[in-house]
Design an enzyme around this catalytic site. Structure first.
Site, PDB file in Angstrom:
ATOM      1  N   GLN A 203      -3.261   0.804 -42.766  1.00 30.51           N
ATOM      2  CA  GLN A 203      -3.050   0.254 -44.118  1.00 30.51           C
ATOM      3  C   GLN A 203      -1.564   0.234 -44.485  1.00 30.51           C
ATOM      4  O   GLN A 203      -1.184   0.471 -45.643  1.00 30.51           O
ATOM      5  CB  GLN A 203      -3.840   1.062 -45.153  1.00 30.51           C
ATOM      6  CG  GLN A 203      -5.319   0.692 -45.218  1.00 30.51           C
ATOM      7  CD  GLN A 203      -5.530  -0.780 -45.554  1.00 30.51           C
ATOM      8  OE1 GLN A 203      -4.772  -1.395 -46.307  1.00 30.51           O
ATOM      9  NE2 GLN A 203      -6.575  -1.359 -44.988  1.00 30.51           N
ATOM     10  N   SER A 204      -0.699  -0.039 -43.520  1.00 22.98           N
ATOM     11  CA  SER A 204       0.740  -0.032 -43.792  1.00 22.98           C
ATOM     12  C   SER A 204       1.164  -1.200 -44.686  1.00 22.98           C
ATOM     13  O   SER A 204       0.912  -2.366 -44.373  1.00 22.98           O
ATOM     14  CB  SER A 204       1.494  -0.120 -42.462  1.00 22.98           C
ATOM     15  OG  SER A 204       2.851  -0.445 -42.680  1.00 22.98           O
ATOM     16  N   ASN A 205       1.837  -0.853 -45.777  1.00 25.28           N
ATOM     17  CA  ASN A 205       2.432  -1.892 -46.631  1.00 25.28           C
ATOM     18  C   ASN A 205       3.634  -2.512 -45.949  1.00 25.28           C
ATOM     19  O   ASN A 205       3.907  -3.700 -46.100  1.00 25.28           O
ATOM     20  CB  ASN A 205       2.885  -1.277 -47.958  1.00 25.28           C
ATOM     21  CG  ASN A 205       1.749  -0.591 -48.675  1.00 25.28           C
ATOM     22  OD1 ASN A 205       0.770  -1.237 -49.021  1.00 25.28           O
ATOM     23  ND2 ASN A 205       1.869   0.719 -48.875  1.00 25.28           N
TER      24      ASN A 205
END
Ligand SMILES: *Cc1c(COP(=O)(O)O)cnc(C)c1O
Length: 323
Positions: A75-77
């Site tokens: 879930q890396s921005n």
């Protein structure tokens, strides 16, 4: 400050607004709380990586790169925004995502796939090897890959946050403390270098969201020194202006506990302002805890520097069950 030698592209919607949070301030009956809206920087839902990517993509294009390669959590921005920046400048992009592929892509991963970034899932201990093989395979296809480190936190990317401090200093709000989330450390390092430039003397408080060494005080100071060197900023002797709070990440990176869930609910229900489960929820939870413990005097004015991340909310429906 000398920006001339740093190549830069235009990605961000600047300046981001600074807003008061009067209902939250009243409910806590202590400090005056403001927010700097870096969740509104633009670029595929915004967040703090937009400011860094202006310089990282600038450097990549100057080197003639044809592909951006970076890494992060599923879930890396940072990965989501890197994919968007690559698309906008016609570059290929490979994301090396730490962890297992979920059954249904949601939140940031859904956006990564929509944008069409190549992505590889890999366990933490395989990160280096996977990176090497992705770089080699890209070169063997005649491409020129450009490596962006975790969180975009090298002196090039983090320079974006020295400029962000300059931007904030021109918004005419003097604050006693700035609270923000810290992970790979580039955001607080840039803010610190910017503070030296603009003469901000208040505290910069990084709430650590995970155990990454990038947030160690010495590392942040050394990155701030490199940013200052590149930008021609006079570094200030190390002081206690930077504080990293270590007590809020024990549950693990990306694990939502009552601290984050309560902060997310409070900001949403009192101010209609969305936080994310991994970074800003934890940072706001830590800030509220500091206020409730009486660490912040009434009458102080504090700034919550919102760093974005809200697309991850859609991958964490379980926060509705906690409040
Ligand atoms: C990456 C990220 C951070 C951490 O910033 P660093 O510069 O890596 O310390 C904070 N908040 C959000 C939403 C992020 O995506």
């Amino acid at each position: 400050m000398n920006l001339k030698q740093l190549p830069r592209v235009n990605l961000a919607h600047l300046p981001t607004p600074v807003e008061a949070l009067p209902r939250l301030s009243r409910s806590l009956n202590r400090p005056e709380i403001w927010v700097k809206r870096d969740d509104q920087t633009g670029l595929a839902f915004g967040g703090n990586k937009t400011r860094k990517l202006e310089f990282l993509v600038g450097a990549a294009l100057e080197e003639g790169a044809t592909r951006l390669i970076t890494t992060g959590a599923v879930q890396s921005n940072h990965c989501r925004q890197t994919a968007a920046a690559a698309a906008k400048y016609g570059l290929h992009c490979t994301l090396i995502l730490e962890g297992d592929p979920p059954e249904t892509p949601q939140g940031n991963l859904l956006v990564d796939q929509l944008i069409g970034a190549d992505h590889v899932f890999c366990p933490t201990e395989m990160l280096d090897e996977t990176l090497q093989s992705v770089m080699e395979s890209s070169r063997s296809h005649g491409e020129k890959p450009y490596w962006i480190p975790l969180g975009g936190s090298n002196p090039i990317g983090a320079a974006g946050y020295a400029l962000a401090m300059l931007e904030f200093s021109q918004q005419d709000l003097s604050v006693d403390r700035i609270f923000t989330a810290t992970s790979s450390g580039g955001t607080v390092a840039g803010l610190l270098a910017g503070a030296w430039e603009v003469g901000y003397r208040g505290e910069i408080v990084g709430i650590r969201v995970g155990p990454y060494q990038g947030s160690d005080v010495e590392r942040v100071h050394s990155l701030a020194g490199e940013i200052a060197f590149n930008l021609g900023i006079e570094p200030q002797p190390s002081s206690d202006q930077l504080r990293i709070l270590d007590q809020y990440h024990a549950a693990g990176y990306g694990v939502v506990t009552d601290l984050e869930a309560a902060a997310i609910h409070t900001f949403a229900q009192i101010e209609g302002l969305l936080l994310d489960p991994v970074y800003t929820g934890r940072a706001a939870g830590g800030m509220l805890d500091q206020i409730q413990r009486g660490e912040i005097k009434s009458g102080e004015r504090i700034l919550f520097w919102h760093t974005g991340g809200t697309p991850a909310l859609f991958a964490y429906p379980e926060i509705l069950k906690r409040s």
